[in-house]
Design an enzyme around this catalytic site. Sequence first.
Site, PDB file in Angstrom:
ATOM      1  N   VAL A  58       0.547  -1.349   0.098  1.00  0.00           N
ATOM      2  CA  VAL A  58      -0.059  -0.119   0.199  1.00  0.00           C
ATOM      3  C   VAL A  58       0.991   1.079   0.175  1.00  0.00           C
ATOM      4  O   VAL A  58       0.476   2.345  -0.664  1.00  0.00           O
ATOM      5  CB  VAL A  58      -0.962   0.084   1.183  1.00  0.00           C
ATOM      6  CG1 VAL A  58      -2.210  -0.881   1.080  1.00  0.00           C
ATOM      7  CG2 VAL A  58      -0.345   0.319   2.245  1.00  0.00           C
ATOM      8  N   ASN A  84      -7.567  -1.494   5.774  1.00  0.00           N
ATOM      9  CA  ASN A  84      -7.427  -1.841   7.036  1.00  0.00           C
ATOM     10  C   ASN A  84      -5.735  -2.307   6.449  1.00  0.00           C
ATOM     11  O   ASN A  84      -5.729  -2.001   7.831  1.00  0.00           O
ATOM     12  CB  ASN A  84      -8.267  -3.106   6.688  1.00  0.00           C
ATOM     13  CG  ASN A  84      -7.596  -4.303   7.756  1.00  0.00           C
ATOM     14  OD1 ASN A  84      -8.080  -4.012   8.611  1.00  0.00           O
ATOM     15  ND2 ASN A  84      -6.533  -4.874   7.086  1.00  0.00           N
ATOM     16  N   TYR A 150       2.611   5.156  15.532  1.00  0.00           N
ATOM     17  CA  TYR A 150       1.258   4.802  15.638  1.00  0.00           C
ATOM     18  C   TYR A 150       0.305   5.497  16.135  1.00  0.00           C
ATOM     19  O   TYR A 150      -0.960   5.822  15.008  1.00  0.00           O
ATOM     20  CB  TYR A 150       1.162   3.220  16.364  1.00  0.00           C
ATOM     21  CG  TYR A 150       0.106   2.801  16.131  1.00  0.00           C
ATOM     22  CD1 TYR A 150      -0.020   1.651  15.062  1.00  0.00           C
ATOM     23  CD2 TYR A 150      -0.846   2.325  16.729  1.00  0.00           C
ATOM     24  CE1 TYR A 150      -1.365   0.667  14.837  1.00  0.00           C
ATOM     25  CE2 TYR A 150      -2.354   1.425  16.505  1.00  0.00           C
ATOM     26  CZ  TYR A 150      -2.459   0.751  15.821  1.00  0.00           C
ATOM     27  OH  TYR A 150      -3.902  -0.254  15.638  1.00  0.00           O
ATOM     28  N   ALA A 152       0.203   8.325  16.358  1.00  0.00           N
ATOM     29  CA  ALA A 152       0.276   9.875  15.542  1.00  0.00           C
ATOM     30  C   ALA A 152      -0.932   9.471  14.016  1.00  0.00           C
ATOM     31  O   ALA A 152      -1.416  10.251  13.490  1.00  0.00           O
ATOM     32  CB  ALA A 152       1.484   9.902  14.875  1.00  0.00           C
ATOM     33  N   SER A 153       0.071   8.000  13.576  1.00  0.00           N
ATOM     34  CA  SER A 153      -0.620   7.681  12.130  1.00  0.00           C
ATOM     35  C   SER A 153      -2.075   7.612  11.790  1.00  0.00           C
ATOM     36  O   SER A 153      -3.301   8.047  11.072  1.00  0.00           O
ATOM     37  CB  SER A 153       0.371   6.836  11.689  1.00  0.00           C
ATOM     38  OG  SER A 153      -0.457   5.311  12.350  1.00  0.00           O
ATOM     39  N   LYS A 154      -2.723   7.032  13.176  1.00  0.00           N
ATOM     40  CA  LYS A 154      -3.940   6.979  13.479  1.00  0.00           C
ATOM     41  C   LYS A 154      -4.974   7.892  13.233  1.00  0.00           C
ATOM     42  O   LYS A 154      -5.969   8.001  13.144  1.00  0.00           O
ATOM     43  CB  LYS A 154      -4.264   5.558  14.502  1.00  0.00           C
ATOM     44  CG  LYS A 154      -3.582   4.813  13.723  1.00  0.00           C
ATOM     45  CD  LYS A 154      -4.187   3.744  12.462  1.00  0.00           C
ATOM     46  CE  LYS A 154      -4.396   1.987  12.422  1.00  0.00           C
ATOM     47  NZ  LYS A 154      -4.487   1.576  11.914  1.00  0.00           N
TER      48      LYS A 154
HETATM   49  N1  LIG Z   1      -4.936  -5.623  16.353  1.00  0.00           N
HETATM   50  C1  LIG Z   1      -5.269  -4.508  17.185  1.00  0.00           C
HETATM   51  O1  LIG Z   1      -5.508  -4.631  18.428  1.00  0.00           O
HETATM   52  C2  LIG Z   1      -6.376  -3.094  16.983  1.00  0.00           C
HETATM   53  C3  LIG Z   1      -6.998  -2.596  17.469  1.00  0.00           C
HETATM   54  C4  LIG Z   1      -7.139  -0.961  16.531  1.00  0.00           C
HETATM   55  C5  LIG Z   1      -6.461  -0.761  15.157  1.00  0.00           C
HETATM   56  N2  LIG Z   1      -6.213  -1.898  14.347  1.00  0.00           N
HETATM   57  C6  LIG Z   1      -6.038  -1.890  12.957  1.00  0.00           C
HETATM   58  O2  LIG Z   1      -6.753  -2.818  11.886  1.00  0.00           O
HETATM   59  C7  LIG Z   1      -5.911  -2.954  11.060  1.00  0.00           C
HETATM   60  C8  LIG Z   1      -5.855  -4.423  10.923  1.00  0.00           C
HETATM   61  O3  LIG Z   1      -4.829  -5.192  12.566  1.00  0.00           O
HETATM   62  P1  LIG Z   1      -4.517  -6.842  12.442  1.00  0.00           P
HETATM   63  O4  LIG Z   1      -4.057  -6.757  14.032  1.00  0.00           O
HETATM   64  O5  LIG Z   1      -5.786  -7.725  11.846  1.00  0.00           O
HETATM   65  O6  LIG Z   1      -2.963  -6.808  12.078  1.00  0.00           O
HETATM   66  P2  LIG Z   1      -2.347  -8.181  11.277  1.00  0.00           P
HETATM   67  O7  LIG Z   1      -1.057  -8.045  11.667  1.00  0.00           O
HETATM   68  O8  LIG Z   1      -2.786  -9.406  11.506  1.00  0.00           O
HETATM   69  O9  LIG Z   1      -2.745  -7.643  10.067  1.00  0.00           O
HETATM   70  C9  LIG Z   1      -2.493  -6.864   9.117  1.00  0.00           C
HETATM   71  C10 LIG Z   1      -2.223  -7.002   7.559  1.00  0.00           C
HETATM   72  O10 LIG Z   1      -2.177  -5.928   6.734  1.00  0.00           O
HETATM   73  C11 LIG Z   1      -0.834  -5.760   5.978  1.00  0.00           C
HETATM   74  N3  LIG Z   1       0.302  -5.121   5.615  1.00  0.00           N
HETATM   75  C12 LIG Z   1       0.718  -4.687   6.605  1.00  0.00           C
HETATM   76  N4  LIG Z   1       1.469  -3.696   5.694  1.00  0.00           N
HETATM   77  C13 LIG Z   1       0.750  -4.231   4.131  1.00  0.00           C
HETATM   78  C14 LIG Z   1       1.363  -3.038   3.336  1.00  0.00           C
HETATM   79  N5  LIG Z   1       2.401  -2.015   2.992  1.00  0.00           N
HETATM   80  N6  LIG Z   1       1.179  -3.294   1.783  1.00  0.00           N
HETATM   81  C15 LIG Z   1       0.299  -3.981   1.907  1.00  0.00           C
HETATM   82  N7  LIG Z   1      -0.297  -4.714   3.082  1.00  0.00           N
HETATM   83  C16 LIG Z   1      -0.127  -4.899   4.313  1.00  0.00           C
HETATM   84  C17 LIG Z   1      -0.282  -7.798   6.434  1.00  0.00           C
HETATM   85  O11 LIG Z   1       0.229  -8.114   5.613  1.00  0.00           O
HETATM   86  C18 LIG Z   1      -1.490  -8.056   7.426  1.00  0.00           C
HETATM   87  O12 LIG Z   1      -2.429  -9.373   6.521  1.00  0.00           O
HETATM   88  C19 LIG Z   1      -4.511  -2.337  11.174  1.00  0.00           C
HETATM   89  O13 LIG Z   1      -4.768  -0.607  10.416  1.00  0.00           O
HETATM   90  C20 LIG Z   1      -4.421  -2.003  12.441  1.00  0.00           C
HETATM   91  O14 LIG Z   1      -3.306  -1.182  13.213  1.00  0.00           O
HETATM   92  C21 LIG Z   1      -5.867  -3.143  14.924  1.00  0.00           C
END
Ligand SMILES: NC(=O)c1ccc[n+]([C@@H]2O[C@H](COP(=O)([O-])OP(=O)(O)OC[C@H]3O[C@@H](n4cnc5c(N)ncnc54)[C@H](O)[C@@H]3O)[C@@H](O)[C@H]2O)c1
Length: 254
Positions: A58, A84, A150, A152-154
């Site tokens: 991405v 996502n 993190y 800051a990015s969110k």
């Molecule tokens: N897990 C949590 O507690 C939580 C809380 C709040 C927000 N989030 C957000 O939810 C989203 C998903 O998180 P998750 O917990 O499922 O994480 P995860 O690490 O299980 O999955 C993340 C996915 O993103 C893909 N990815 C990473 N970098 C990439 C790139 N440069 N290009 C394309 N794909 C890429 C990875 O390959 C993976 O499949 C994220 O944006 C995360 O910040 C997660």
Amino acid sequence: MYCMDLTGKVAIVTGGAQGIGKAIVDAFLECGASVAVADREVKQENSHEHLVYFKTDVTKRNEVEETVQQVTKHFGTVDILVNNAGISRMDYAIDIKEEDWDLVMDVNAKGVYLFSQAVARILKEQGQGGKIINISSQAGKNGYRLMGGYVASKHAVLGLTKTMAIELAQDGINVNAVCPGIVETDMKHKERVLGGELRGLTAELIKQEDYSQVPLGRTAEPQDIANVVVFLASKYSDYMTGQGINVTGGMTMH
Ligand SMILES: NC(=O)c1ccc[n+]([C@@H]2O[C@H](COP(=O)([O-])OP(=O)(O)OC[C@H]3O[C@@H](n4cnc5c(N)ncnc54)[C@H](O)[C@@H]3O)[C@@H](O)[C@H]2O)c1
């Protein structure tokens, strides 16, 4: 079983290979949508006739634009984008390494900008509205120890969500964000291990600390987040735009 019908809709889900993204993909398929997963890691075979995978980073404009083109070629249209894909890095703000800061901002914020721009241009051209759903975090609304880059990015994701919501409203394109709390995924498990090392605690102790902070008494499963994303992708959210919806079990209330 979902009652929200997405039959005939085409969705792109970034980072859909695992975790929250995968739960969103499964939910969309169950609701009748066709789904393109754009993930830098693509291990799966195309296991469903309405599902295709594109190996996409991405952060790379050329890969993002190529994927969006391929999706419209394959399915004939695109209606829904879920930004996502995300990563986290942990350290105290005064110690964050520049390369970690840049990587987190590139994936979590720039990736949302690149994909939203590429898809929004097509949605405008098609003239049939659309839905853009950004996965921010409650870290887009609060500060958290060890998570400076993190956080800051969110916050950046929520800022872009609000701006694009205003700019695209006249085209019938809704732009909203979901702000998950603590979700049981690989990312969260790694954060507990690394955060534990930095704070001199075990991952298990941090897990207990996590549980104690959630009014509803449990952390989230990816499905809890997907449920709200389905709603935001459906016609039932047509009068909502520019919002950051908390899905936190009550941890964050603003
Ligand atoms: N897990 C949590 O507690 C939580 C809380 C709040 C927000 N989030 C957000 O939810 C989203 C998903 O998180 P998750 O917990 O499922 O994480 P995860 O690490 O299980 O999955 C993340 C996915 O993103 C893909 N990815 C990473 N970098 C990439 C790139 N440069 N290009 C394309 N794909 C890429 C990875 O390959 C993976 O499949 C994220 O944006 C995360 O910040 C997660």
